[in-house]
Write a protein that holds these residues in place. Structure first.
Motif: not given
Length: 320
Positions: A174, A176-179, A182, A219, A222-224, A226, A312
């Protein structure tokens, strides 16, 4: 061992200047620098020109893809054996790369993550934000004190992987979303050894306002969610603690009208927690001002993360 220091930058040439200046002071000198200009309107060409004869720098200019994909592009053109991934708003102690090289060799690591800290010359707000992100009273200190390697997940402001890890896993999925979280999980699932190097800290010079700090924490929550799209077990009990904190503080307000005894009990617990935050931070930073600001940033961080995660998750459920 040769390091490739990967730095994505977006409209922050002043930050990059400070980071490159700290790289000049490293006692371990076998490294190159790869700077990825990720579609900036305010580019860093002038900064690169200042350092191009002092450091081995490869400067890549691209359209905006997000920092995860920008990092991938940096690793793709890097020449090192081990890639060090840094955010542009960090500053390195002079022995940072030396500590990394020793830990990687002695512990036979394939990947690592490191903690962050506040330098003495940081502003009161920057020190308060650092406290909110690293303290036992807020995050449990898990960013820089996890002893169980199986539970540790590296963060993109200070992490690194071997070339072998990058080639085997393909880097960030990803932009920029918890990348970073991950990829940490995927690295360990692939059988590689990723651990915390607690002594390899960076000074994280956040430029946030209180509003942007809260937005960032929201964010993170939310990213968690994602990350859980790729790894269903990514959301654990510990990640719900900020939401419980948010509900607890709201319940104090409700109990004022419903049950005065519960109100006094809840308020007492909250005041004890608040006192712990203020006193701990004030002693650590030798400043009552930082202690009070730390209470504000800590509440903001917990409330924002605690709101972001369930919102989220509900949005994910609605989308099916």
């Amino acid at each position: 061992m040769m390091f490739s220091v990967i730095i994505p930058v977006y409209n922050r040439p002043e930050e990059l200047h400070e980071l490159l200046q700290s790289l000049l002071k490293q006692s371990f000198t076998t490294f190159e620098v790869v700077v990825i200009e990720d579609g900036s309107m305010k580019d860093s060409r002038a900064v690169i020109d200042l350092f191009k004869n002092k450091l081995r720098i490869n400067y890549l200019v691209q359209s905006n893809t997000g920092q995860g994909f920008a990092r991938n592009n940096g690793m793709r053109i890097a020449h090192g054996d081990f890639f060090i991934i840094l955010d542009s708003d960090v500053i390195l102690p002079s022995d940072y790369l030396l500590k990394l090289s020793l830990a990687i060799k002695n512990r036979n690591l394939d990947a690592f993550g490191g903690p962050d800290a506040a330098a003495e010359d940081f502003s009161a707000l920057q020190k308060a934000m650092d406290f909110a992100m690293t303290s036992f009273w807020t995050t449990g200190g898990i960013r820089g004190k996890v002893k169980d390697p199986a539970k540790y997940q590296a963060r993109g402001f200070n992490m690194g992987v071997s070339r072998k890890v990058y080639e085997a896993t393909g880097g960030f999925l990803d932009p920029d979303q918890g990348e970073d979280i991950e990829w940490s999980i995927r690295i360990k699932k692939a059988g590689f050894k990723l651990e915390l190097i607690s002594e390899a800290f960076v000074y994280h010079k956040r430029k946030n306002t209180l509003r942007s700090f809260a937005k960032q924490a929201f964010s993170f929550g939310r990213n968690r969610v994602n990350v859980s799209r790729f790894h269903p077990g990514a959301i654990q009990v510990v990640h719900w603690l900020p939401t419980l904190f948010l509900l607890f503080t709201l319940s104090i307000l409700v109990s004022f009208f419903a049950n005065r005894l519960l109100f006094l009990l809840g308020l007492s617990i909250f005041l004890l927690w608040s006192s712990g935050v203020i006193i701990t931070s004030a002693i650590k930073n030798s400043s009552i001002k930082v202690g009070i600001l730390s209470w504000i940033t800590s509440v903001s961080q917990l409330w924002s993360y605690g709101l972001g995660l369930p919102l989220e998750l509900m949005a994910k459920v609605r989308k099916g």
